[in-house]
Scaffold this active site. Structure first.
Site, PDB file in Angstrom:
ATOM      1  N   PHE A  33       0.840  -1.198   0.000  1.00 49.23           N
ATOM      2  CA  PHE A  33       0.000   0.000   0.000  1.00 49.23           C
ATOM      3  C   PHE A  33       0.872   1.243   0.000  1.00 49.23           C
ATOM      4  CE2 PHE A  33       0.835  -1.106   4.392  1.00 49.23           C
ATOM      5  CZ  PHE A  33       1.100   0.108   5.007  1.00 49.23           C
ATOM      6  N   CYS A  34       0.270   2.348  -0.421  1.00 47.97           N
ATOM      7  CA  CYS A  34       0.932   3.659  -0.414  1.00 47.97           C
ATOM      8  C   CYS A  34      -0.153   4.718  -0.261  1.00 47.97           C
ATOM      9  CB  CYS A  34       1.758   3.868  -1.677  1.00 47.97           C
ATOM     10  SG  CYS A  34       0.818   3.695  -3.208  1.00 47.97           S
ATOM     11  N   THR A  35       0.203   5.971  -0.397  1.00 49.28           N
ATOM     12  CA  THR A  35      -0.734   7.045  -0.088  1.00 49.28           C
ATOM     13  C   THR A  35      -1.948   7.049  -1.017  1.00 49.28           C
ATOM     14  OG1 THR A  35       1.140   8.388   0.647  1.00 49.28           O
ATOM     15  CG2 THR A  35      -0.950   9.529   0.304  1.00 49.28           C
ATOM     16  N   GLY A  46      -1.879   5.201  -4.284  1.00 46.18           N
ATOM     17  CA  GLY A  46      -1.894   4.065  -5.182  1.00 46.18           C
ATOM     18  C   GLY A  46      -0.789   4.013  -6.219  1.00 46.18           C
ATOM     19  N   ILE A 103      -4.097   4.561   0.767  1.00 48.95           N
ATOM     20  CA  ILE A 103      -4.514   4.859   2.136  1.00 48.95           C
ATOM     21  C   ILE A 103      -5.642   5.884   2.156  1.00 48.95           C
ATOM     22  CG2 ILE A 103      -3.740   5.739   4.378  1.00 48.95           C
ATOM     23  CD1 ILE A 103      -0.843   4.944   3.355  1.00 48.95           C
TER      24      ILE A 103
END
Length: 312
Positions: free
Chosen positions: A177-179, A181, A206
């Protein structure tokens, strides 16, 4: 409703001549009163912009008319004040820098909707990796996620290769996951190129999770760092408690601000030891000038949050 619309966006799509898109896109933003940063590269577009609703609609229409961008997804939030001080449209080699030119971001892993994310990461055989940088992870992350402790996304491939065996031992699948995508598009494509087949990533990142999943059901801990003057957001994308150190541009928590090493506009616990007295005197004067400009209702260059668009 807060008057400013903030949109984080990206799309991996081939742009044969990104330079030809730069000037018209900048002109469209400026004409619409939209500020922020957009990155253009041969692999697509990435950025975060903000402005009034009508202006944002005009700019988004312009972007959706670009090759491959008709179905562009946008992550939206609202702000009481403009979070950017100017408009930038920059040309880059990559819209998110990984330094692996052979990776095809269109060959990414499987999307997982926020509603299904908790079940995936609760599986003991799932390796959960936070693909963001160390200062972002320090603000908040999912419980149990592996922190690569990278300073930049460019370090991620080397980190994975170095720790591959221990990471994948007993692992059935990998969830990343990241901020917003974008980093996961490349990170999952990278793992697939490294021979890892069962790779998943959080759709919308996120930010989408914090918007969709109720706080009482959430596995998220802390806040989510964002690349604008909001600094961090919580569930429902409400403003968080972190501020920004104007010396090193890193997030500062309430505990950081209580430290004797923190001085507004001058230093924080993270950067105090790395700055000289001359540096701090210069920062203090810059901060003083920024406060004077604010009192006059003017923007000041020293208060700009310099970002190269969201790397997520």
């Amino acid at each position: 409703m807060p008057p400013i619309r903030v949109c984080a966006l990206y799309r991996f799509t081939p742009f044969p001549d990104p330079a030809a898109l730069q000037a018209p896109l900048l002109a469209a933003c400026e004409a619409a009163g939209v500020r922020g940063t957009l990155l253009l590269a041969r692999e697509g577009i990435n950025g975060t912009i903000a402005g009034p609703d009508a202006g944002m609609e005009a700019v988004l229409a312009h972007i959706r008319a670009l090759p491959g961008c008709a179905t562009l997804d946008v992550k939206e939030a609202r702000a009481d004040a403009m979070p950017f001080h100017r408009t930038k449209v920059r040309l880059k080699r990559e819209i998110v820098t990984m330094g692996e030119p052979a990776i095809d971001p269109l060959d990414a892993g499987h999307y997982v909707d926020p509603a299904d994310w908790n079940a995936l990461i609760a599986d003991p055989a799932t390796l959960v990796i936070d693909t963001r940088n160390d200062y972002e992870v320090a603000v908040g992350s999912f419980a149990g996620a592996v922190d690569p402790q990278t300073r930049t996304f460019r370090e991620f491939p080397a980190w994975f290769r170095e720790h591959r065996d221990e990471l994948l031992a007993g692992t059935k699948q990998v969830a990343m996951f990241c901020t917003g995508g974008i980093r996961c598009e490349k990170a999952t494509a990278f793992l697939k190129a490294e021979g890892v087949d069962d790779v998943f990533h959080l759709k919308g990142g996120i930010l989408q999770y914090l918007e969709d999943v109720p706080a009482e059901e959430s596995r998220w801990q802390g806040e989510c760092f964002v690349f604008d003057e909001r600094v961090a957001v919580g569930h429902g994308l409400t403003p968080g408690t972190h501020g920004l150190c104007r010396a090193c541009r890193m997030p500062v928590s309430p505990a950081d601000r209580a430290s004797p090493l923190f001085e507004e506009g001058v230093s924080c616990p993270r950067c105090h030891a790395a700055r000289s007295e001359t540096d701090r005197a210069r920062y203090a004067e810059r901060h003083r000038q920024a406060l004077l400009a604010e009192a006059r209702g003017e923007a000041h260059v020293g208060r700009r949050y310099e970002e190269d668009a969201s790397p997520s």
